[in-house]
Design a protein around this motif. Sequence first.
Motif, PDB file in Angstrom:
ATOM      1  N   SER A  21      15.550  -0.293 -23.838  1.00 57.04           N
ATOM      2  CA  SER A  21      15.372   0.027 -25.251  1.00 57.04           C
ATOM      3  C   SER A  21      13.928   0.400 -25.559  1.00 57.04           C
ATOM      4  N   ILE A  22      12.998  -0.331 -24.931  1.00 59.47           N
ATOM      5  CA  ILE A  22      11.581  -0.050 -25.164  1.00 59.47           C
ATOM      6  C   ILE A  22      11.204   1.310 -24.594  1.00 59.47           C
ATOM      7  N   LEU A  23      11.707   1.615 -23.395  1.00 58.14           N
ATOM      8  CA  LEU A  23      11.368   2.879 -22.745  1.00 58.14           C
ATOM      9  C   LEU A  23      11.909   4.078 -23.509  1.00 58.14           C
ATOM     10  N   TYR A  24      13.120   3.934 -24.050  1.00 60.18           N
ATOM     11  CA  TYR A  24      13.762   5.049 -24.742  1.00 60.18           C
ATOM     12  C   TYR A  24      13.432   5.092 -26.234  1.00 60.18           C
ATOM     13  N   SER A  25      12.758   4.079 -26.738  1.00 63.27           N
ATOM     14  CA  SER A  25      12.447   4.030 -28.169  1.00 63.27           C
ATOM     15  C   SER A  25      11.649   5.247 -28.641  1.00 63.27           C
ATOM     16  N   PRO A  26      10.571   5.660 -27.938  1.00 58.04           N
ATOM     17  CA  PRO A  26       9.849   6.855 -28.387  1.00 58.04           C
ATOM     18  C   PRO A  26      10.721   8.117 -28.376  1.00 58.04           C
ATOM     19  N   SER A 177       2.202   9.310 -38.047  1.00 54.61           N
ATOM     20  CA  SER A 177       2.141   8.783 -36.683  1.00 54.61           C
ATOM     21  C   SER A 177       2.396   9.895 -35.673  1.00 54.61           C
ATOM     22  N   LEU A 178       3.354  10.786 -35.969  1.00 53.24           N
ATOM     23  CA  LEU A 178       3.616  11.913 -35.083  1.00 53.24           C
ATOM     24  C   LEU A 178       2.379  12.788 -34.957  1.00 53.24           C
ATOM     25  N   CYS A 179       1.719  13.050 -36.084  1.00 49.69           N
ATOM     26  CA  CYS A 179       0.495  13.858 -36.058  1.00 49.69           C
ATOM     27  C   CYS A 179      -0.585  13.188 -35.211  1.00 49.69           C
ATOM     28  N   SER A 180      -0.784  11.892 -35.455  1.00 51.06           N
ATOM     29  CA  SER A 180      -1.852  11.177 -34.760  1.00 51.06           C
ATOM     30  C   SER A 180      -1.555  10.994 -33.282  1.00 51.06           C
ATOM     31  N   LEU A 181      -0.305  10.675 -32.957  1.00 51.80           N
ATOM     32  CA  LEU A 181       0.063  10.514 -31.554  1.00 51.80           C
ATOM     33  C   LEU A 181      -0.071  11.827 -30.801  1.00 51.80           C
ATOM     34  N   SER A 182       0.361  12.922 -31.410  1.00 48.51           N
ATOM     35  CA  SER A 182       0.222  14.228 -30.769  1.00 48.51           C
ATOM     36  C   SER A 182      -1.240  14.555 -30.530  1.00 48.51           C
ATOM     37  N   SER A 183      -2.063  14.310 -31.539  1.00 51.41           N
ATOM     38  CA  SER A 183      -3.488  14.588 -31.412  1.00 51.41           C
ATOM     39  C   SER A 183      -4.135  13.723 -30.338  1.00 51.41           C
ATOM     40  N   LEU A 308      -5.273   6.638 -29.139  1.00 45.03           N
ATOM     41  CA  LEU A 308      -3.821   6.563 -29.009  1.00 45.03           C
ATOM     42  C   LEU A 308      -3.310   5.156 -29.299  1.00 45.03           C
ATOM     43  N   LEU A 309      -4.020   4.157 -28.791  1.00 43.37           N
ATOM     44  CA  LEU A 309      -3.625   2.764 -29.048  1.00 43.37           C
ATOM     45  C   LEU A 309      -3.735   2.434 -30.537  1.00 43.37           C
ATOM     46  N   GLY A 310      -4.752   3.008 -31.189  1.00 49.73           N
ATOM     47  CA  GLY A 310      -4.886   2.793 -32.621  1.00 49.73           C
ATOM     48  C   GLY A 310      -3.710   3.366 -33.393  1.00 49.73           C
ATOM     49  N   ALA A 311      -3.241   4.559 -32.985  1.00 45.80           N
ATOM     50  CA  ALA A 311      -2.078   5.171 -33.633  1.00 45.80           C
ATOM     51  C   ALA A 311      -0.818   4.342 -33.390  1.00 45.80           C
ATOM     52  N   ILE A 312      -0.654   3.851 -32.141  1.00 39.97           N
ATOM     53  CA  ILE A 312       0.520   3.032 -31.817  1.00 39.97           C
ATOM     54  C   ILE A 312       0.478   1.714 -32.572  1.00 39.97           C
ATOM     55  N   LEU A 313      -0.699   1.111 -32.631  1.00 41.74           N
ATOM     56  CA  LEU A 313      -0.852  -0.147 -33.355  1.00 41.74           C
ATOM     57  C   LEU A 313      -0.489   0.009 -34.821  1.00 41.74           C
ATOM     58  N   TYR A 314      -0.921   1.127 -35.413  1.00 39.10           N
ATOM     59  CA  TYR A 314      -0.594   1.366 -36.819  1.00 39.10           C
ATOM     60  C   TYR A 314       0.900   1.582 -37.004  1.00 39.10           C
ATOM     61  N   GLN A 315       1.499   2.408 -36.124  1.00 37.91           N
ATOM     62  CA  GLN A 315       2.909   2.752 -36.270  1.00 37.91           C
ATOM     63  C   GLN A 315       3.814   1.537 -36.144  1.00 37.91           C
ATOM     64  N   TYR A 316       3.550   0.671 -35.175  1.00 39.47           N
ATOM     65  CA  TYR A 316       4.480  -0.414 -34.871  1.00 39.47           C
ATOM     66  C   TYR A 316       4.078  -1.764 -35.443  1.00 39.47           C
ATOM     67  N   GLY A 371     -11.659   3.990 -35.261  1.00 46.33           N
ATOM     68  CA  GLY A 371     -11.686   5.204 -36.066  1.00 46.33           C
ATOM     69  C   GLY A 371     -10.292   5.676 -36.438  1.00 46.33           C
ATOM     70  N   ARG A 372      -9.363   5.636 -35.486  1.00 49.21           N
ATOM     71  CA  ARG A 372      -7.977   6.015 -35.772  1.00 49.21           C
ATOM     72  C   ARG A 372      -7.323   5.013 -36.708  1.00 49.21           C
ATOM     73  N   PHE A 373      -7.637   3.746 -36.508  1.00 48.03           N
ATOM     74  CA  PHE A 373      -7.097   2.672 -37.338  1.00 48.03           C
ATOM     75  C   PHE A 373      -7.514   2.852 -38.796  1.00 48.03           C
ATOM     76  N   LYS A 374      -8.723   3.376 -39.014  1.00 50.72           N
ATOM     77  CA  LYS A 374      -9.194   3.629 -40.377  1.00 50.72           C
ATOM     78  C   LYS A 374      -8.641   4.936 -40.925  1.00 50.72           C
ATOM     79  N   TRP A 375      -8.496   5.940 -40.078  1.00 47.99           N
ATOM     80  CA  TRP A 375      -8.112   7.279 -40.514  1.00 47.99           C
ATOM     81  C   TRP A 375      -6.660   7.351 -40.955  1.00 47.99           C
ATOM     82  N   MET A 376      -5.770   6.648 -40.258  1.00 48.27           N
ATOM     83  CA  MET A 376      -4.344   6.802 -40.529  1.00 48.27           C
ATOM     84  C   MET A 376      -3.923   6.333 -41.917  1.00 48.27           C
TER      85      MET A 376
END
Length: 494
Positions: A21-26, A177-183, A308-316, A371-376
């Motif tokens: 489930s974790i692997l296929y979640s994204p 999150s899609l924008c930030s993860l892609s970037s 990337l970790l900042g974007a993931i942390l924000y999303q989840y 920086g990502r954590f603040k930007w999102m």
Amino acid sequence: MGEEERLPTHGEEAPESEVRSILYSPVHWFKMLARELHWSFVFGVVSVYGVSQGLGGALARVGTQFYMKDVQKVQPSEAQVYAGITSLPWIVKPLWGILTDVVPISGYHRRPYFVFAGSLGIVSMLFLSLHPGLHIVLALLSLTASSASVAIADVTIDACVAQKSGLHHSLAADMQSLCSLSSSIGALVGFSLSGIFVHLIGPQGVYGLLTIPAGLVFVVGILLKEQRVSAFAYEQISQNLANAGKAMWRTLKCPDVWRPCLYMFLSFSLGLNVSEGMFYWVTDSPSGPSFSKQIIGYIMAIGSVGSLLGAILYQYGLKDYPFRDLLFWAQILSCLSGMLDLALVLRWNLWLGVPDFVFVVVDASVSQMIGRFKWMPLLVLSSKMCPPGIEGTFFALLMSIDNAGLLTSSWLGGLLLHVLNVTRTEFGNMWLAILIRNVLRIAPLFLLFLVPRTDPSSSILSDDVDNMKEAVEAREDPDNVELVALVDRKDGGG
């Protein structure tokens, strides 16, 4: 009994099921966005944010830093100012937003602007790559044109994101999150390759490679699904521009809008940018680590993992928390992370036995993540403040306010380096520049009262502004990427 003993128990199935489930979640998340928002929208976001801004931006950043230092041979303070000059197209993002909203080309509001942006990027990068010994003025013009191509593509896809956020409130954070993860993923790949490419083919060779991301933006303009506007009256453009101005002014007068805007500008302005001074120090200073081109690329690549970790942390974990709480802790962490640069310049890391490479990697990763954590949350907040009908224009205005703050930060940082006499060969006051920057990062904490306490799922706009949605949504196709905007909407507010 033997067969029953061989049957897996629930407890044995659970771990495997959870891992799957974790692997296929994204993958499921990505498919959900493509299904709900249309695949061409998702393709445009990934192409513009992931390839053009992420991968291309990473290559351009490292290439330009070495181009200014080794080819143009400018001082750190000058490089800081030039970086601000090339970012000027991002300050006038509302202009691109107005054009895409109210001036269709051949019946389309979005596609021609992607095509134009891609073409401009291809031409400007080819010019830089094919002309050795270019005068600094011509080089700046080419770099500014390239920046304009990225800015035009950015504001066009931002308009789509803003509109979709208005139609799908529950997916607003997911879209950011899609924008930030892609970037972030694109930047990770770009930085990983940047040092190698700069070493092998030089900064101008890297500019030649940047025609590929620009070409992909051109392809987005060809493939994007958009409804064609028929019988557009071009004589209405002046009236549409006036209507856009009135709608923007009416929205800006709302306290729930201008107060966050003021916070965003001041918070970015007060975080002085002295990155060019640090770049010269880590590559040229006799007392510094003297990193090579490849090492610089690797450091930035690993640092992008932090983003990337900042974007993931924000999303989840953080996307549902109130804006003010997130920005408070982001600013606190930003102040603390800035001390790592000070420790590096004063060589405290060597006193503690930490190698330069390890310390700089940790510094870059932590800084990028914060920086990502603040930007999102600021991106989500901005998308919630866009009035319907002029989403592209107003979101571009909000982003230009942020970019104006970043430009101010860059120029003030260049001025600080100049005043402290930080040059290509003199770095004695670099520590003082970093200390002043870190102290100023505390100031935005006293401005947080300007940010609403609401969470991302709540509406920001007042009823008077938000009521404009009815007229727009009555004529919108949810599957259409086009922003109906001000083409034929009568301004009810006069």
